[in-house]
Design a protein around this motif. Structure first.
Motif, short mmCIF file in Angstrom:
data_model
loop_
_atom_site.label_atom_id
_atom_site.label_comp_id
_atom_site.label_asym_id
_atom_site.label_seq_id
_atom_site.Cartn_x
_atom_site.Cartn_y
_atom_site.Cartn_z
N SER A 97 75.11 72.18 22.66
CA SER A 97 74.05 71.49 21.92
C SER A 97 72.82 71.17 22.77
O SER A 97 71.81 70.72 22.25
N VAL A 98 72.88 71.42 24.09
CA VAL A 98 71.77 71.05 24.98
C VAL A 98 70.52 71.87 24.68
O VAL A 98 69.45 71.35 24.49
N THR A 99 70.64 73.18 24.64
CA THR A 99 69.49 74.05 24.40
C THR A 99 69.99 75.43 23.98
O THR A 99 71.15 75.76 24.19
N SER A 100 69.12 76.23 23.39
CA SER A 100 69.52 77.56 22.98
C SER A 100 69.07 78.64 23.96
O SER A 100 69.60 79.73 23.94
N LYS A 101 68.07 78.34 24.82
CA LYS A 101 67.65 79.35 25.78
C LYS A 101 67.12 78.74 27.05
O LYS A 101 66.79 77.56 27.11
N GLY A 102 67.04 79.58 28.06
CA GLY A 102 66.54 79.15 29.36
C GLY A 102 66.35 80.36 30.25
O GLY A 102 66.33 81.50 29.77
N TYR A 103 66.24 80.10 31.56
CA TYR A 103 66.03 81.17 32.52
C TYR A 103 66.86 80.91 33.77
O TYR A 103 67.01 79.77 34.20
N ILE A 104 67.36 81.99 34.35
CA ILE A 104 67.89 81.97 35.70
C ILE A 104 66.77 82.54 36.56
O ILE A 104 66.24 83.62 36.27
N ILE A 105 66.40 81.83 37.60
CA ILE A 105 65.32 82.27 38.48
C ILE A 105 65.93 82.53 39.85
O ILE A 105 66.43 81.62 40.50
N ALA A 106 65.91 83.80 40.26
CA ALA A 106 66.45 84.20 41.56
C ALA A 106 65.30 84.44 42.52
O ALA A 106 64.36 85.16 42.18
#
Length: 129
Positions: A100-109
Motif C-alpha cells: 500500500s506504500v506506493t505503486s512505482k519507484g526507481y532503483i538508482i545504481a
C-alpha cells in the motif's frame, strides 16, 4: 604564536568537484544499462520482497552505491541508500515493502566515484506477481 599561525596556514586547503550530467547522458546510460539490472519482486500477502542484482561493472566502473526512490522522479516521496551485499556471485540489494506504500519507484545504481555512471531502473510494484 607565529608558529601556530604558520601551521594553521599550511593545514588549510580547499577542493571542489563539479559534476555535470546532461539529460542525454542519463538517457543513454538508462537505455544501455537498465536492462542489465535484474529486478525480482515476490508478492507475499500485503507486502513485496524485492531482490535486485547488478552487473559488477559498467563502463569499467564498479558499483559504488544503490538508492531506492519511491514516487515520481521529479517529486520523490522517499529516497534511501540501500546496503549492497553479494547474492548469486553478484552485487545485490534486498528490501521488503508494504504494497500500500506506493505503486512505482526507481532503483538508482551508481558506478564509480564522483561523476560516475548513474542508471535509473523503473520499478512498478503494482504490476508484479
Amino acid at each position: 604564536m607565529r608558529l601556530i599561525y604558520f601551521l594553521l596556514f599550511l593545514s588549510v586547503k580547499a577542493s571542489a568537484t563539479t559534476c555535470l550530467i546532461t539529460d542525454e547522458m542519463q538517457s543513454s546510460w538508462n537505455d544501455n544499462y537498465a536492462s542489465s539490472i535484474d529486478l525480482r519482486i515476490t508478492k507475499i500477502k500485503d507486502r513485496s520482497d524485492v531482490l535486485v542484482l547488478f552487473p559488477e561493472k559498467i563502463e569499467d566502473l564498479s558499483l559504488s552505491s544503490v538508492f531506492l526512490q519511491l514516487g515520481n522522479d521529479s517529486n520523490p516521496e522517499f529516497v534511501s541508500q540501500l546496503g549492497i551485499y553479494r547474492e548469486e556471485e553478484m552485487p545485490a540489494v534486498f528490501f521488503t515493502m508494504k504494497n500500500s506504500v506506493t505503486s512505482k519507484g526507481y532503483i538508482i545504481a551508481e558506478y564509480g566515484a564522483d561523476c560516475g555512471v548513474q542508471v535509473f531502473k523503473e520499478v512498478v510494484f503494482s504490476e508484479q506477481t
